[in-house]
Design an enzyme around this catalytic site. Structure first.
Site, mmCIF file in Angstrom:
data_model
loop_
_atom_site.group_PDB
_atom_site.id
_atom_site.type_symbol
_atom_site.label_atom_id
_atom_site.label_comp_id
_atom_site.label_asym_id
_atom_site.label_seq_id
_atom_site.Cartn_x
_atom_site.Cartn_y
_atom_site.Cartn_z
ATOM 1 N N ALA A 1 0.834 -1.205 0.000
ATOM 2 C CA ALA A 1 0.000 0.000 0.000
ATOM 3 C C ALA A 1 0.870 1.257 0.000
ATOM 4 C CB ALA A 1 -0.930 0.001 1.209
ATOM 5 N N VAL B 1 -10.569 -13.581 -6.214
ATOM 6 C CA VAL B 1 -10.197 -12.590 -7.228
ATOM 7 C C VAL B 1 -9.795 -11.297 -6.526
ATOM 8 C CG1 VAL B 1 -11.066 -11.115 -9.089
ATOM 9 C CG2 VAL B 1 -11.486 -13.558 -9.152
ATOM 10 N N GLU C 1 -8.820 -7.264 -6.867
ATOM 11 C CA GLU C 1 -9.047 -6.089 -7.717
ATOM 12 C C GLU C 1 -7.898 -5.118 -7.459
ATOM 13 O OE1 GLU C 1 -11.692 -6.195 -5.138
ATOM 14 O OE2 GLU C 1 -13.040 -7.595 -6.141
ATOM 15 N N GLN D 1 -14.812 -20.400 -8.509
ATOM 16 C CA GLN D 1 -13.974 -19.722 -9.503
ATOM 17 C C GLN D 1 -12.509 -20.128 -9.349
ATOM 18 O OE1 GLN D 1 -14.604 -15.515 -9.061
ATOM 19 N NE2 GLN D 1 -13.355 -15.359 -7.246
#
Length: 197
Positions: A114, A136, A138, A182
């Protein structure tokens, strides 16, 4: 109640929480288990659509998404994915995670990343009870320089919280769950949402 490192390790040993591949003991500390970056990515193609009407007819939303999302990019061993400033990309975790119906997971990015401008999850950091699959990510680069991301690098940490009771509608039992099982960098399936609710 959030699980401490000792409890996370015990839940993994007992098979209550499943992470594949199984994390090494030194990947578990305090209240988290480290997770690593997988090798599958998707990016947004520039200038492929003037906009996406998120509340438009399902077919139009899906058509717009199909135009703006790249095919899945699978990196070879040792290769890097470059995320440029102001760019959003999807990626997956190296690990697959399976949670029981009485535990929720929370994904946090690393402070060290970050501080370089890398957001690991734009908003979606809850891992629902009953979830099973890769997570997943982002990614967004809010920094000034491109960032080279390599598969299997430490990318974030998961913590786990025990619910007051098992969920009545865990993710794996929901009919409307869009991302069951997924295993890739699955693009948004917002066009599957029921807009009438």
């Amino acid at each position: 109640m959030r699980l401490c490192d000792r409890d996370i390790y015990q839940h993994l040993q007992d098979g209550k929480i499943k992470i594949d591949p199984t994390p090494d003991y030194d990947q578990i500390s305090g209240v988290t288990v480290d997770i690593r970056l997988g090798n599958k990515f998707r990016v947004f193609e520039d200038h492929q659509a003037p906009f996406i009407d998120l509340s438009g007819p399902k077919a139009q939303v899906q058509e717009a998404l199909d135009h703006v999302m790249s095919d899945e990019i699978e990196l070879e061993e040792g290769k890097a994915f470059f995320l440029h400033p102001g760019e959003l990309a999807l990626a997956i975790t190296h690990e697959s995670v399976t949670l029981p119906d009485n535990i929720v997971g929370w994904l946090d990015g690393r402070s060290s990343l970050a501080r370089l401008g890398l957001m690991v999850h734009v908003t979606a950091h809850r891992i629902d009870p009953g979830w099973s699959g890769n997570i997943v990510l982002e990614f967004y680069n809010s920094g000034k320089l491109p960032l080279a991301l390599r598969p299997k690098m430490k990318i974030g940490a998961l913590s786990f919280e025990v619910l007051s009771a098992p969920a009545e509608k865990p993710y794996n039992a929901r009919v409307d769950a869009k991302y069951k099982g997924q295993a890739g960098a699955v693009a948004s399936r917002i066009s599957s949402d029921d807009q009438s609710k």
